[in-house]
Write a protein that holds these residues in place. Structure first.
Motif, PDB file in Angstrom:
ATOM      1  N   LEU A 125      12.394   2.000  -6.830  1.00 59.09           N
ATOM      2  CA  LEU A 125      13.321   2.707  -5.949  1.00 59.09           C
ATOM      3  C   LEU A 125      14.734   2.522  -6.491  1.00 59.09           C
ATOM      4  N   ASP A 185       2.432  11.653  -1.116  1.00 55.61           N
ATOM      5  CA  ASP A 185       3.833  11.869  -0.813  1.00 55.61           C
ATOM      6  C   ASP A 185       4.503  10.595  -0.313  1.00 55.61           C
ATOM      7  N   ARG A 186       3.713   9.599  -0.042  1.00 58.41           N
ATOM      8  CA  ARG A 186       4.245   8.383   0.578  1.00 58.41           C
ATOM      9  C   ARG A 186       4.943   7.512  -0.460  1.00 58.41           C
ATOM     10  N   ILE A 187       6.131   7.052  -0.095  1.00 63.22           N
ATOM     11  CA  ILE A 187       6.943   6.257  -1.039  1.00 63.22           C
ATOM     12  C   ILE A 187       6.164   5.027  -1.512  1.00 63.22           C
ATOM     13  N   SER A 188       5.535   4.337  -0.576  1.00 63.07           N
ATOM     14  CA  SER A 188       4.842   3.087  -0.943  1.00 63.07           C
ATOM     15  C   SER A 188       3.656   3.385  -1.855  1.00 63.07           C
ATOM     16  N   GLN A 193       4.965   3.995  -5.297  1.00 65.03           N
ATOM     17  CA  GLN A 193       5.333   2.697  -5.898  1.00 65.03           C
ATOM     18  C   GLN A 193       4.103   1.955  -6.396  1.00 65.03           C
ATOM     19  N   ARG A 200      -1.060  12.920   0.863  1.00 65.22           N
ATOM     20  CA  ARG A 200      -1.391  11.501   0.676  1.00 65.22           C
ATOM     21  C   ARG A 200      -0.589  10.887  -0.472  1.00 65.22           C
TER      22      ARG A 200
END
Lengths: 627, 109
Positions: free
Chosen positions: B100, B82-85, B88, B80
């Motif tokens: 980024l 691990d998501r880029i968003s 951020q 959970r």
């Protein structure tokens, strides 16, 4: 005298022998009688005796049959990250009446009351813990419900909401729950639950089920590969040992459980996330948008790296509700001009993109119908090159070219479109691909103006997936790859079955034609309708497309009719941008499509460009695009 | 019939006197009887031990299953984040200026 002594001695000896013999005989007789009685008893038990059924059931060792539920397979991303997995959750219940009867029936009534008070005091400690864990009731409320349950005889009182394994272990440390079920009253019911670490990302592709028992889902990979993911139930027989413990009894009727296979998809979760964010942001920037979709495809293999579908829900939030990418078949608009140009070049009717055609001041008549083209009307010259017509997306030029060369043999043109698989329902890894329609001469949809209409992307119904597959073939020098989502089936990390990329058409056009088309697409993004992509981090070759979507409305006679614009001037548009990047060495093909609501506003193909640029820029910055 | 009768009579007499096994020359097979007895006792002992091992195995299986579930739970929780968003979002919430990258990482040759 000696004889007399000898006689006495002999008599004495003989008496002693007789005494030992008699004792031995008595012992022997005793055991002989016991043996005879034993034998008689055995015969009686075997032939006559019928035991008390209750005693029999208590004493006889019984095997019990248990069904072992298989574990549902995991869905993995291209790089092995988990997209969907099964994790058990636990619902807690409590038997509030444990030991109540035992305490009440104790001989020492005082001691019984003491024990009861001790139990209730532990219940208070338990209530504090439950309140802290679930945060839904106060400790007092929990204690009152346990007390009430104990008085009313509630043996199955639900406690809180389902918890995960970690929380269950913590609950098992609380007073009463840290004792056995018969003393503390803890009952745990395991609920097999499906979890998605990335929430609703790519939901229409991955699918969604609540647990392994749900077999009616047809969405996504969960639905289409339910049989593979589900596994097969096992049967285990368990017997009681002498120590009253249950152990497996291995016999021929036991069946080993087969857990579901894991499925490795082609999805790249980072690209998916980037695409989702870009699409979501762009949708929120315009209140006239109904929804949109985006697909990113690997050029060489046809693997789908990302597919996002967002539709505005009743709360105005974009959510993965409907799969536009494969489910919405409609007029593609100007992006279809690539197919027209490809056909013209392949058939030798267009030898050079610099070939000029007359503009006719943006007005052209065919079969008694006059077509106007505002871009040609504004063009400064009386002639325009094909490449310029492509870059400004002139409708009349392509109508003219198609009619000029295929009027006498429209079937040839349509056959070419079939070669590009634009009318094909691929055997996709997920269900729901809408049927594409490319009408031919003689079909009910064919008319006198069908040919010029098809040339610019109307009268045909194709999905965004069909369009991206076509553009991907151009990026791949004419080799058309079938889009796919599943790479392999695996079990404990070992590949059980691999799915290789499939070629749909080895050569839809020559490499020279593909290069020529790429040059035309580059022109669009350099100085045409897609020039906003000039500043992208890597070169993109692509095409914009705007199409009006026909819809059903009530006519003046009250009957349903299909129109492009209703009486109030409301229309619906589809704005598309499709392209591949890097243009000189394509690695990915992408398409972004937005659908407007029914309104008086417009939506042009260039609307998708900022989202496309964001996707390309972020992929480039994160080293997903090789130099 | 007379022979059978005589044999039965001798059998009963020998049983009554406790001479049955001797008459049957069972002493010749004493070693075999003892061996059989030891074999049966050993089999019972091994069966008991097997049952005990199976009980331990079942217990270990439960522990292993619990551990697997725990591992799956932790892997899910890790995924959970691990998501880029999500990363951020977390950075923004903590007031970080990290975003980024704007350009590609330079590769050292």
């Amino acid at each position: 005298m000696a004889e007399k002594r000898t006689g006495i001695q002999e008599e004495n000896t003989s008496r002693k022998t007789d005494r030992v013999g008699i004792i031995l005989m008595v012992i022997h007789a005793f055991f002989l009688m016991a043996a005879i009685m034993l034998f008689a008893r055995i015969v009686y038990i075997q032939l006559t005796f019928k035991p008390d059924p209750r005693m029999l059931s208590a004493v006889k060792t019984r095997s019990i049959k248990t069904t072992i539920e298989p574990e549902r397979g995991t869905i993995l991303a291209h790089d092995g990250r988990i997209l969907a997995t099964s994790i058990p959750m636990y619902q807690i219940y409590m038997d509030c009446t444990v030991q109540k009867k035992a305490f009440a029936e104790m001989r020492d009534k005082e001691k019984g009351k003491e024990k009861e008070a001790e139990w209730l005091s532990k219940a208070k400690g338990l209530s504090k813990g439950l309140s802290a864990t679930f945060n839904d009731k106060s400790a007092d409320e929990y204690y009152k419900s346990i007390e009430k349950g104990r008085k009313s005889g509630n043996q199955y009182m639900k406690i809180g909401r389902p918890v995960d394994h970690g929380q269950l272990l913590k609950l098992k440390e609380l007073p009463l729950f840290n004792e056995s079920g018969y003393r503390g009253g803890l009952i745990v019911k395991k609920i097999d639950t499906r979890k998605y670490p990335y929430d609703a990302l790519a939901r229409r592709v991955i699918g969604h089920v609540n647990n392994n028992s749900e077999t009616n889902s047809t969405i996504g990979i969960e639905g289409n590969y339910d049989y593979t993911l589900h596994g097969k139930e096992g049967i285990e027989w368990k017997k009681l040992t002498d120590a009253r413990q249950r152990i497996p009894e291995y016999d021929s009727t036991s069946v080993a459980v087969e857990n579901g296979l894991d499925i490795r998809t082609t999805l790249d979760i980072d690209i998916q996330d980037i695409t989702d964010r870009a699409l979501r942001k762009r949708i929120k920037e315009n209140s006239n948008i109904e929804g949109g979709c985006a697909i990113i495809m690997d050029v060489k293999t046809g693997a789908i790296r990302a597919m996002t579908n967002l539709m505005i829900d009743s709360n105005g939030e974009p959510r993965e509700i409907y799969n536009y990418a494969i489910g919405r078949s409609g007029d593609p608009g100007s992006v279809f001009k690539l197919a027209t140009l490809m056909t013209l070049i392949e058939d030798g009717y267009v030898k050079s993109l610099e070939t000029k055609v007359p503009t006719n001041k943006g007005s052209w008549t065919y079969n008694k119908k006059t077509f106007t083209d505002e871009y040609l009307y504004k063009w400064p010259d009386t002639q325009i090159s094909i490449i310029d017509a492509f870059k400004i997306s002139s409708n009349n030029v392509f109508r003219q070219l198609a009619c000029e060369h295929y009027e006498k043999d429209p079937d040839r043109f349509i056959r070419k479109l079939y070669e590009y698989k634009l009318a094909e329902e691929y055997d996709l890894d997920i269900k729901g691909l809408a049927r594409p329609v490319v009408p031919g001469p003689g079909s009910p949809a064919w008319s006198g103006t069908a040919l010029p209409s098809i040339a610019i992307g109307y009268t045909v119904n194709v999905t965004p997936l069909h369009i991206i597959t076509l553009y991907n073939a151009v990026a791949n020098k004419g080799k058309m790859m079938k889009p796919y989502f599943v790479e392999s089936f695996e079990e404990n990390g070992k590949v059980k079955k691999r799915f290789s990329p499939t070629i749909l058409n080895g050569s839809i056009c020559s490499k020279a034609t593909a290069d020529t088309l790429t040059r035309a697409l580059n022109k669009v993004t350099e100085s045409g309708t897609g020039s906003a992509l000039r500043s992208a981090r890597c070169k993109i070759a692509g095409k914009t497309g705007t199409a009006q979507i026909p819809f059903t409305t009530k006519g003046s006679n009250g009957k349903d009719k299909v129109v492009y614009k209703d009486a109030n001037g409301n229309r619906q548009h589809q704005a598309t941008f499709v392209g591949f990047f890097p243009a000189d060495n394509p690695q990915y093909t992408a398409i972004i499509v937005f659908y407007s609501k029914l309104s008086r506003g417009n939506l042009y193909g260039a609307f998708g460009i900022p989202a496309f640029k964001t996707i390309v820029d972020e992929m480039y910055a994160l080293n997903m695009i090789e130099d | 019939m007379a022979k059978i009768g005589k044999t039965l009579k001798n059998l009963l007499a020998a049983t009554a006197r406790g001479e049955l096994l001797l008459r049957m020359r069972a002493d010749k097979y004493l070693a075999h009887i003892i061996y059989l007895f030891v074999l049966i006792a050993f089999t019972l002992f091994v069966n008991l031990k097997m049952d005990e091992t199976m009980v331990r195995r079942e217990h270990s299986r439960k522990v292993l299953e619990d551990t697997k579930i725990f591992h799956a739970q932790k892997t899910f929780e890790l995924a959970r984040y691990d998501r880029i968003s999500k990363v951020q979002e977390m950075l923004e919430r903590s007031g970080s200026k990290v975003t980024l990258p704007q350009k590609k990482a330079e590769k050292l040759k």
